[in-house]
Motif scaffolding. Structure first.
Motif, PDB file in Angstrom:
ATOM      1  N   GLU A   6       6.026  67.211 -66.315  1.00  0.00           N
ATOM      2  CA  GLU A   6       5.404  68.631 -65.895  1.00  0.00           C
ATOM      3  C   GLU A   6       6.485  69.670 -66.040  1.00  0.00           C
ATOM      4  OE1 GLU A   6       3.483  67.472 -62.437  1.00  0.00           O
ATOM      5  OE2 GLU A   6       2.207  66.132 -63.077  1.00  0.00           O
ATOM      6  N   LEU A   7       6.879  69.521 -66.479  1.00  0.00           N
ATOM      7  CA  LEU A   7       8.161  70.741 -65.762  1.00  0.00           C
ATOM      8  C   LEU A   7       8.739  70.995 -67.008  1.00  0.00           C
ATOM      9  CD1 LEU A   7      10.628  69.903 -63.002  1.00  0.00           C
ATOM     10  CD2 LEU A   7       8.982  71.622 -63.156  1.00  0.00           C
ATOM     11  N   PRO A   8       8.743  72.410 -67.220  1.00  0.00           N
ATOM     12  CA  PRO A   8       9.604  72.915 -68.908  1.00  0.00           C
ATOM     13  C   PRO A   8      10.763  72.785 -69.020  1.00  0.00           C
ATOM     14  CG  PRO A   8       8.668  74.610 -67.936  1.00  0.00           C
ATOM     15  CD  PRO A   8       7.957  73.663 -66.756  1.00  0.00           C
ATOM     16  N   GLU A   9      11.398  72.842 -70.217  1.00  0.00           N
ATOM     17  CA  GLU A   9      12.720  73.150 -70.354  1.00  0.00           C
ATOM     18  C   GLU A   9      13.353  74.019 -70.027  1.00  0.00           C
ATOM     19  OE1 GLU A   9      15.468  70.554 -70.830  1.00  0.00           O
ATOM     20  OE2 GLU A   9      13.591  68.601 -70.804  1.00  0.00           O
ATOM     21  N   PRO A  10      14.077  74.365 -69.110  1.00  0.00           N
ATOM     22  CA  PRO A  10      15.093  73.709 -69.226  1.00  0.00           C
ATOM     23  C   PRO A  10      15.589  72.891 -67.431  1.00  0.00           C
ATOM     24  CG  PRO A  10      15.665  76.395 -68.793  1.00  0.00           C
ATOM     25  CD  PRO A  10      14.823  75.645 -69.079  1.00  0.00           C
ATOM     26  N   ILE A  11      14.591  73.522 -66.867  1.00  0.00           N
ATOM     27  CA  ILE A  11      14.266  72.268 -65.925  1.00  0.00           C
ATOM     28  C   ILE A  11      14.935  70.944 -65.491  1.00  0.00           C
ATOM     29  CG2 ILE A  11      13.398  72.278 -63.810  1.00  0.00           C
ATOM     30  CD1 ILE A  11      11.525  74.572 -64.319  1.00  0.00           C
ATOM     31  N   PRO A  12      13.865  70.312 -66.604  1.00  0.00           N
ATOM     32  CA  PRO A  12      15.032  68.662 -66.125  1.00  0.00           C
ATOM     33  C   PRO A  12      15.983  68.366 -66.941  1.00  0.00           C
ATOM     34  CG  PRO A  12      12.784  69.105 -66.974  1.00  0.00           C
ATOM     35  CD  PRO A  12      13.270  69.939 -66.460  1.00  0.00           C
ATOM     36  N   CYS A  29      22.609  75.359 -68.810  1.00  0.00           N
ATOM     37  CA  CYS A  29      20.450  75.836 -68.771  1.00  0.00           C
ATOM     38  C   CYS A  29      20.356  77.475 -68.470  1.00  0.00           C
ATOM     39  CB  CYS A  29      20.303  74.789 -67.697  1.00  0.00           C
ATOM     40  SG  CYS A  29      20.194  73.050 -68.619  1.00  0.00           S
ATOM     41  N   LEU A  30      21.195  77.361 -67.669  1.00  0.00           N
ATOM     42  CA  LEU A  30      21.364  78.938 -67.143  1.00  0.00           C
ATOM     43  C   LEU A  30      21.496  80.303 -68.056  1.00  0.00           C
ATOM     44  CD1 LEU A  30      23.210  78.199 -64.021  1.00  0.00           C
ATOM     45  CD2 LEU A  30      20.678  77.733 -64.551  1.00  0.00           C
ATOM     46  N   THR A  31      21.297  81.148 -67.805  1.00  0.00           N
ATOM     47  CA  THR A  31      21.874  82.395 -68.293  1.00  0.00           C
ATOM     48  C   THR A  31      22.659  83.068 -68.134  1.00  0.00           C
ATOM     49  OG1 THR A  31      19.981  83.807 -66.491  1.00  0.00           O
ATOM     50  CG2 THR A  31      18.796  83.697 -68.684  1.00  0.00           C
ATOM     51  N   GLY A 103      13.930  80.830 -72.228  1.00  0.00           N
ATOM     52  CA  GLY A 103      13.820  79.809 -72.121  1.00  0.00           C
ATOM     53  C   GLY A 103      15.109  78.959 -71.039  1.00  0.00           C
ATOM     54  N   ARG A 104      15.445  80.107 -70.377  1.00  0.00           N
ATOM     55  CA  ARG A 104      17.091  79.441 -69.582  1.00  0.00           C
ATOM     56  C   ARG A 104      16.507  80.017 -68.088  1.00  0.00           C
ATOM     57  NH1 ARG A 104      22.542  81.544 -72.607  1.00  0.00           N
ATOM     58  NH2 ARG A 104      22.854  80.194 -71.141  1.00  0.00           N
ATOM     59  N   ILE A 105      17.811  79.032 -67.534  1.00  0.00           N
ATOM     60  CA  ILE A 105      17.134  79.763 -65.306  1.00  0.00           C
ATOM     61  C   ILE A 105      17.754  80.942 -65.793  1.00  0.00           C
ATOM     62  CG2 ILE A 105      17.456  78.931 -63.876  1.00  0.00           C
ATOM     63  CD1 ILE A 105      18.111  75.734 -65.435  1.00  0.00           C
TER      64      ILE A 105
END
Length: 112
Positions: A6-12, A29-31, A103-105
């Motif tokens: 249910e979580l969008p990429e890149p969270i999982p 996954c991070l900026t 698209g990144r955290i």
């Protein structure tokens, strides 16, 4: 229902890397200007976040289970983890609040 899906990429991907203590995968996954706030401390950018990830992985032994997730708004999501281990108190539910950008955290705030 699969909470992770249910979580969008890149969270999982980040959560899996965090659980596996894989700092390189987590950082991808991070900026570049990402900020992590955990236990009252703010960590900015990949160098500080890498140190935090290493410390978080080695300080205590614990198990973690994703028990819930939800969308807060267009770019913000929350994942709730149940932890049990040898840290003070031994049991806690932590909220991982993610802010996404391009698209990144961009930000992660971890708190009870």
């Amino acid at each position: 229902m699969d909470i992770v899906n249910e979580l969008p990429e890149p969270i999982p991907t980040y959560l899996a890397a965090h659980r596996a203590h894989d700092a390189d995968a987590a950082l991808r996954c991070l900026t570049e200007d990402a900020v992590v706030v955990d236990d009252g401390h703010t960590h900015r950018g990949p160098d500080q976040i890498r140190v935090w990830l290493g410390r978080a992985a080695s300080e205590y032994t614990y198990t973690t289970e994703l028990v819930g997730s939800r969308r807060l708004d267009d770019g913000r999501y929350e994942a709730v983890h149940h932890l049990e281990g040898d840290f003070p108190g031994g049991v806690v539910d932590l909220r991982f609040r993610f802010t996404l950008r391009d698209g990144r955290i961009a930000q992660l705030v971890i708190e009870p």
